[in-house]
Design a protein around this motif. Structure first.
Motif, PDB file in Angstrom:
ATOM      1  N   UNK A  79     160.917  81.352 -12.852  1.00 40.94           N
ATOM      2  CA  UNK A  79     161.833  80.264 -12.509  1.00 40.94           C
ATOM      3  C   UNK A  79     161.859  79.302 -13.691  1.00 40.94           C
ATOM      4  N   UNK A  80     163.048  78.963 -14.148  1.00 43.21           N
ATOM      5  CA  UNK A  80     163.191  78.054 -15.277  1.00 43.21           C
ATOM      6  C   UNK A  80     164.011  76.857 -14.846  1.00 43.21           C
ATOM      7  N   UNK A  81     163.488  75.653 -15.118  1.00 43.15           N
ATOM      8  CA  UNK A  81     164.181  74.406 -14.794  1.00 43.15           C
ATOM      9  C   UNK A  81     164.460  73.692 -16.106  1.00 43.15           C
ATOM     10  N   UNK A  82     165.747  73.408 -16.353  1.00 43.43           N
ATOM     11  CA  UNK A  82     166.155  72.782 -17.617  1.00 43.43           C
ATOM     12  C   UNK A  82     167.152  71.661 -17.354  1.00 43.43           C
ATOM     13  N   UNK A  83     167.116  70.682 -18.232  1.00 42.93           N
ATOM     14  CA  UNK A  83     168.101  69.608 -18.166  1.00 42.93           C
ATOM     15  C   UNK A  83     169.448  70.051 -18.722  1.00 42.93           C
ATOM     16  N   UNK A 141     163.423  87.533 -18.417  1.00 43.03           N
ATOM     17  CA  UNK A 141     162.773  87.747 -17.118  1.00 43.03           C
ATOM     18  C   UNK A 141     162.987  86.579 -16.146  1.00 43.03           C
ATOM     19  N   UNK A 142     163.844  85.603 -16.532  1.00 44.43           N
ATOM     20  CA  UNK A 142     164.146  84.478 -15.649  1.00 44.43           C
ATOM     21  C   UNK A 142     164.991  84.969 -14.476  1.00 44.43           C
ATOM     22  N   UNK A 143     164.471  84.785 -13.277  1.00 40.73           N
ATOM     23  CA  UNK A 143     165.178  85.238 -12.076  1.00 40.73           C
ATOM     24  C   UNK A 143     165.983  84.120 -11.434  1.00 40.73           C
ATOM     25  N   UNK A 144     165.468  82.890 -11.543  1.00 38.44           N
ATOM     26  CA  UNK A 144     166.175  81.725 -10.998  1.00 38.44           C
ATOM     27  C   UNK A 144     166.190  80.656 -12.082  1.00 38.44           C
ATOM     28  N   UNK A 145     167.390  80.194 -12.389  1.00 37.61           N
ATOM     29  CA  UNK A 145     167.586  79.160 -13.398  1.00 37.61           C
ATOM     30  C   UNK A 145     168.134  77.916 -12.699  1.00 37.61           C
TER      31      UNK A 145
END
Length: 108
Positions: A9-13, A22-26
């Motif tokens: 899971x990747x959280x970005x501004x 391999x990021x499944x949820x952005x």
């Protein structure tokens, strides 16, 4: 809720730069000068994770954040949304766009 590893899971501004394959949820986040100041846009990048009932997922997120939230009512009217209240009730609410004339972040 999605039963995946936290490192997928990747959280970005902002979405500039590389996104690991391999990021499944952005999740893209930003702050707006509105009644609901935190905006989160979720991109599900794994077709196996797309929920059948997205409203139940949103209720669970609202519960975890201990917060009310607005989400799209999927209508053609850009001035209405659905609101999840603390007691899990969902109702259609109007958006008064004139109230946010000085907010560059507000988009319809």
């Amino acid at each position: 809720m999605f039963d995946i590893k936290a490192d997928t899971i990747l959280i970005k501004g902002n979405l500039e730069g590389l996104i690991p394959s391999d990021t499944k949820i952005l999740c893209q986040t930003f702050i707006a000068c509105t009644e609901f100041p935190l905006r989160i846009t979720v991109y599900i990048r794994d077709a196996n994770l797309v929920p059948v009932d997205d409203v139940s997922i949103l209720i669970k997120i609202s519960e975890l954040l201990q917060s009310e939230m607005l989400f799209s009512d999927n209508s053609v009217n850009p001035y209405t949304m659905l609101k999840i209240s603390a007691d899990h009730t969902i109702k259609k609410v109007p958006i008064d766009i004139d109230k946010y004339d000085n907010c560059e972040e507000v988009e319809i």
